[in-house]
Design an enzyme around this catalytic site. Structure first.
Site, PDB file in Angstrom:
ATOM      1  N   GLY A  32       8.305   1.911  -2.223  1.00 52.58           N
ATOM      2  CA  GLY A  32       7.384   2.518  -1.270  1.00 52.58           C
ATOM      3  C   GLY A  32       7.097   1.632  -0.083  1.00 52.58           C
ATOM      4  N   GLY A  33       8.027   0.723   0.243  1.00 50.69           N
ATOM      5  CA  GLY A  33       7.868  -0.120   1.418  1.00 50.69           C
ATOM      6  C   GLY A  33       6.701  -1.082   1.340  1.00 50.69           C
ATOM      7  CB  SER A 110      13.078   1.047  -1.994  1.00 52.93           C
ATOM      8  OG  SER A 110      12.802   0.909  -0.616  1.00 52.93           O
TER       9      SER A 110
END
Length: 413
Positions: A32-33, A110
């Protein structure tokens, strides 16, 4: 919206009994960055394959990664500290759920894949996990540094000298408070103010404690020696619109450092400059990370396996988008054709086999060679064929860009 968020979710097979042999443990770290996401996953999808599944929440945004001149705290990566603490909790308590504390695999996509990379070079996490799966991590992406760690600074993707983390923190705080902040004012800020006024992704910080240097440098000499799976998808650049990086700015960065997007990504360039920029961005940020880790693991006693997913969700898709492997692992597609179902099952089998045995391949009729020196082998899915030197020319150019960011102009010397 609160710092009080370090919670864990645990799934185990319904048939698990205390008297049974302890089960392998798979700890999911969400992406989620570093600004969004949660540990809310369908963990039962993997638990029914005979493993214990754990997920967690950790502090995000400025609550999780923040430095400021008013904060007299050597630690800046509070979110990373949360994950380390969660892994220690697993070591102490997972046996209660019939989990094997001596067989723990961490995995994530991610920012979760990047967190796996950070744990690989975090000595505080040593011994708390035994295998790792980094999906679309970005270990070679430049990170800001605290002022006291200035010797570890590098230039950003655009070739600019990066602001110190304290300078970045001061700028953020001035937006929250519309002026210079005091420590008392910072501590009084509601969580939703701190987390709600930021666009794009957040970055971990080289603070000298939880992260002693740029992680791509640490991994060469200070990594936790565990078996590794790492890789990504064919069109990772699908995430670019959410990253805070624009197409014109990113294309300009290729004029700063060596490399020609129009030649390296000729087919995409002919389709549109935007598609070429996105493909290059995804390769540089995510796929190159897997390539780089694979290179480093060639010199380590533990093996590494590289994977590359190239399946178009639709005929119009330029490739497998960022996060596609997460959808496959947890079977979260709204609808699946038979081909996608087969790929999802194949990927889950590889992941569970790795957690159970330390190798993704158990059946003799399947081949997935570990990455070895001079022979960088990728497993290409869904074909399950091996390819040596995948995108060698592109990765060579990206590696040159990485080396050019280390110029003394970028670290204040």
């Amino acid at each position: 919206m609160s710092e009080d968020c370090l919670t864990l979710n645990i799934w185990r097979p319904a048939s698990a009994k205390a008297a049974d042999k302890p089960l392998p443990v798979m700890v999911w770290i969400h992406g989620g960055g570093f600004v969004s996401g949660s540990g809310q996953i369908p963990g039962d999808v993997l638990a029914q394959e005979g493993v214990i599944v754990v997920s967690m929440n950790y502090r995000l945004g400025a609550l999780g990664f923040f430095a400021h001149p008013q904060l007299d705290n050597p630690v800046a990566n509070f979110g990373l500290s949360d994950v380390v603490k969660a892994l220690r909790w697993v070591q102490r308590n997972i046996g209660t759920f019939n989990g094997d504390k001596d067989n723990v695999t961490i995995f994530g996509v991610s920012a979760g894949g990047m967190m796996v990379n950070l744990l690989l070079v975090n000595q505080q996490a040593s011994g708390s996990f035994h295998k790792a799966i980094s999906q679309s991590g970005y270990i070679a992406w430049p990170l800001p540094v605290k002022e006291k760690q200035n010797q570890f600074a590098v230039r950003d993707v655009y070739g600019n000298t990066m602001l110190h983390a304290e300078q970045q923190g001061r700028e953020k705080a001035s937006q929250w408070l519309e002026g210079e902040a005091t420590l008392k004012q910072l501590k009084a800020l509601p969580g939703e103010v701190i987390t709600g006024r930021f666009e794009g992704f957040y970055s971990p910080i080289v603070d000298g404690v939880t992260l002693e240097n740029q992680p791509y440098k640490l991994v060469k000499t200070h990594s936790n020696e565990v078996s590794l799976i790492t890789g990504g998808n064919s069109f990772e650049g699908s995430v670019m619109p959410y990253s805070g990086y624009t197409v014109p700015q990113y294309l300009q960065s290729w004029k700063t450092f060596p490399g020609q997007v129009d030649l390296l990504y000729k087919e995409d360039w002919n389709h549109s400059h935007e598609r070429a920029a996105k493909r290059a961005f995804g390769d540089e940020r995510y796929l190159f990370s897997a390539y780089f880790l694979g290179q480093q693991w060639q010199h380590k006693p533990s093996p590494a396996w590289l994977y590359y997913i190239d399946q178009k969700p639709t005929k119009e898709s330029p490739g497998s988008p960022h996060g596609y492997d997460q959808q496959l692992i947890f079977n979260t597609f709204k609808s699946q054709d038979a081909k996608t179902q087969r790929l999802a099952k194949t990927l889950r089998n590889y992941w569970v086999n790795f957690a159970k045995s330390g190798s993704p391949v158990l059946n003799t009729d399947k081949t997935w060679s570990a990455n070895t020196q001079g022979h960088p082998t990728w497993l290409v899915l869904p074909s399950e064929t091996e390819e040596v030197n995948l995108y060698a020319t592109r990765f060579k150019s990206i590696k040159t860009r990485l080396e050019n960011r280390e110029s003394t102009e970028g670290n204040g010397q």
